[in-house]
Design a protein around this motif. Sequence first.
Motif, PDB file in Angstrom:
ATOM      1  N   LEU A 186      17.615  20.014  14.096  1.00  0.00           N
ATOM      2  CA  LEU A 186      17.573  19.699  14.893  1.00  0.00           C
ATOM      3  C   LEU A 186      16.113  18.730  14.169  1.00  0.00           C
ATOM      4  O   LEU A 186      15.936  17.629  14.716  1.00  0.00           O
ATOM      5  N   ILE A 187      15.262  18.676  12.965  1.00  0.00           N
ATOM      6  CA  ILE A 187      14.998  17.934  12.229  1.00  0.00           C
ATOM      7  C   ILE A 187      15.218  16.993  11.865  1.00  0.00           C
ATOM      8  O   ILE A 187      15.218  15.858  12.670  1.00  0.00           O
ATOM      9  N   CYS A 188      16.164  17.127  11.823  1.00  0.00           N
ATOM     10  CA  CYS A 188      17.983  15.814  10.628  1.00  0.00           C
ATOM     11  C   CYS A 188      18.565  15.046  11.584  1.00  0.00           C
ATOM     12  O   CYS A 188      17.603  13.600  11.944  1.00  0.00           O
ATOM     13  N   GLU A 189      17.836  15.651  13.447  1.00  0.00           N
ATOM     14  CA  GLU A 189      18.369  14.746  14.744  1.00  0.00           C
ATOM     15  C   GLU A 189      17.101  13.903  14.461  1.00  0.00           C
ATOM     16  O   GLU A 189      17.750  12.870  14.559  1.00  0.00           O
ATOM     17  N   LEU A 190      16.452  14.796  15.170  1.00  0.00           N
ATOM     18  CA  LEU A 190      14.413  13.748  15.191  1.00  0.00           C
ATOM     19  C   LEU A 190      14.135  12.606  14.201  1.00  0.00           C
ATOM     20  O   LEU A 190      14.275  11.726  14.733  1.00  0.00           O
ATOM     21  N   THR A 191      14.813  12.959  12.978  1.00  0.00           N
ATOM     22  CA  THR A 191      14.499  11.987  12.284  1.00  0.00           C
ATOM     23  C   THR A 191      15.610  10.635  12.263  1.00  0.00           C
ATOM     24  O   THR A 191      15.162   9.576  12.000  1.00  0.00           O
ATOM     25  N   ALA A 192      16.882  10.975  12.157  1.00  0.00           N
ATOM     26  CA  ALA A 192      17.923  10.513  12.121  1.00  0.00           C
ATOM     27  C   ALA A 192      17.791   8.713  14.053  1.00  0.00           C
ATOM     28  O   ALA A 192      18.242   7.854  14.183  1.00  0.00           O
ATOM     29  N   GLU A 251       7.941  11.704  12.849  1.00  0.00           N
ATOM     30  CA  GLU A 251       6.818  12.636  12.466  1.00  0.00           C
ATOM     31  C   GLU A 251       7.278  13.750  13.452  1.00  0.00           C
ATOM     32  O   GLU A 251       7.426  13.537  15.084  1.00  0.00           O
ATOM     33  N   PHE A 252       7.405  14.764  13.863  1.00  0.00           N
ATOM     34  CA  PHE A 252       6.810  15.907  14.753  1.00  0.00           C
ATOM     35  C   PHE A 252       6.777  17.189  14.761  1.00  0.00           C
ATOM     36  O   PHE A 252       5.521  17.688  14.180  1.00  0.00           O
ATOM     37  N   LYS A 257       8.553  28.599   6.030  1.00  0.00           N
ATOM     38  CA  LYS A 257       9.884  28.485   5.774  1.00  0.00           C
ATOM     39  C   LYS A 257      10.620  27.455   4.844  1.00  0.00           C
ATOM     40  O   LYS A 257      10.886  26.884   3.536  1.00  0.00           O
ATOM     41  N   LEU A 258      10.671  25.644   5.440  1.00  0.00           N
ATOM     42  CA  LEU A 258      10.838  24.316   5.336  1.00  0.00           C
ATOM     43  C   LEU A 258      10.464  24.082   4.254  1.00  0.00           C
ATOM     44  O   LEU A 258      10.836  23.664   3.208  1.00  0.00           O
ATOM     45  N   GLU A 259       9.229  24.675   4.498  1.00  0.00           N
ATOM     46  CA  GLU A 259       7.411  23.692   3.677  1.00  0.00           C
ATOM     47  C   GLU A 259       8.105  24.101   2.285  1.00  0.00           C
ATOM     48  O   GLU A 259       7.800  23.629   1.193  1.00  0.00           O
ATOM     49  N   GLU A 260       8.219  25.761   2.315  1.00  0.00           N
ATOM     50  CA  GLU A 260       8.234  26.601   1.397  1.00  0.00           C
ATOM     51  C   GLU A 260       9.759  25.693   0.241  1.00  0.00           C
ATOM     52  O   GLU A 260       9.466  25.158  -1.167  1.00  0.00           O
ATOM     53  N   GLU A 261      10.525  25.462   1.069  1.00  0.00           N
ATOM     54  CA  GLU A 261      11.747  24.714   0.159  1.00  0.00           C
ATOM     55  C   GLU A 261      11.943  23.726   0.124  1.00  0.00           C
ATOM     56  O   GLU A 261      12.297  22.629  -0.663  1.00  0.00           O
ATOM     57  N   GLY A 262      10.469  22.317  -0.156  1.00  0.00           N
ATOM     58  CA  GLY A 262      10.152  21.258   0.115  1.00  0.00           C
ATOM     59  C   GLY A 262      10.829  20.316   0.943  1.00  0.00           C
ATOM     60  O   GLY A 262      11.284  19.589   0.575  1.00  0.00           O
ATOM     61  N   LEU A 263      11.168  21.195   2.249  1.00  0.00           N
ATOM     62  CA  LEU A 263      12.550  20.050   3.553  1.00  0.00           C
ATOM     63  C   LEU A 263      11.977  19.392   4.125  1.00  0.00           C
ATOM     64  O   LEU A 263      11.596  18.474   4.058  1.00  0.00           O
ATOM     65  N   ILE A 264      10.861  20.016   4.305  1.00  0.00           N
ATOM     66  CA  ILE A 264       9.465  19.426   4.816  1.00  0.00           C
ATOM     67  C   ILE A 264       7.723  19.282   4.823  1.00  0.00           C
ATOM     68  O   ILE A 264       7.421  20.507   4.080  1.00  0.00           O
ATOM     69  N   ALA A 265       7.145  18.261   5.235  1.00  0.00           N
ATOM     70  CA  ALA A 265       5.491  19.094   5.189  1.00  0.00           C
ATOM     71  C   ALA A 265       4.851  18.109   5.777  1.00  0.00           C
ATOM     72  O   ALA A 265       5.506  17.475   7.229  1.00  0.00           O
ATOM     73  N   ALA A 266       3.702  18.759   5.898  1.00  0.00           N
ATOM     74  CA  ALA A 266       2.276  18.915   7.664  1.00  0.00           C
ATOM     75  C   ALA A 266       1.996  17.962   6.382  1.00  0.00           C
ATOM     76  O   ALA A 266       1.031  17.800   5.667  1.00  0.00           O
ATOM     77  N   THR A 296      10.504  15.647   3.993  1.00  0.00           N
ATOM     78  CA  THR A 296      10.221  15.134   2.780  1.00  0.00           C
ATOM     79  C   THR A 296      11.330  13.761   1.963  1.00  0.00           C
ATOM     80  O   THR A 296      10.591  13.804   1.107  1.00  0.00           O
ATOM     81  N   GLY A 297      12.096  14.500   2.399  1.00  0.00           N
ATOM     82  CA  GLY A 297      13.795  13.420   1.496  1.00  0.00           C
ATOM     83  C   GLY A 297      13.868  14.656   0.758  1.00  0.00           C
ATOM     84  O   GLY A 297      15.306  13.677   0.018  1.00  0.00           O
ATOM     85  N   GLN A 298      14.348  15.319   0.580  1.00  0.00           N
ATOM     86  CA  GLN A 298      14.455  16.260  -0.266  1.00  0.00           C
ATOM     87  C   GLN A 298      16.063  16.369  -0.012  1.00  0.00           C
ATOM     88  O   GLN A 298      16.102  15.811   1.159  1.00  0.00           O
TER      89      GLN A 298
END
Length: 83
Positions: free
Chosen positions: A14-20, A25-26, A53-62, A72-74
């Motif tokens: 869903l985050i990928c859909e929003l950013t695409a 920002e979300f 969890k996604l932040e720990e994986e480096g996929l999103i950041a606040a 994050t572009g990871q």
Amino acid sequence: MSIDRKRTEILFDLICELTASGQAEFRPGDLCALLRARNQPMGAWMVRREFSKLEEEGLIAADPASGAWHRTGQAANPDSDAA
């Protein structure tokens, strides 16, 4: 694949859909609204847990100043260690 991992993947998709679609920002409420519209409601507290969890994986950041989140572009797939 565990239920928890599937939930994490659903949220990242869903985050990928929003950013695409141009939404850089979300917030948890944005995803809660999308999930409700798709008849897959999830509580804001659960969405926020998945964000952690996604932040720990480096996929999103606040952004601490605004409280908004961004990708994050990871790697595009958070499934790197799925069991």
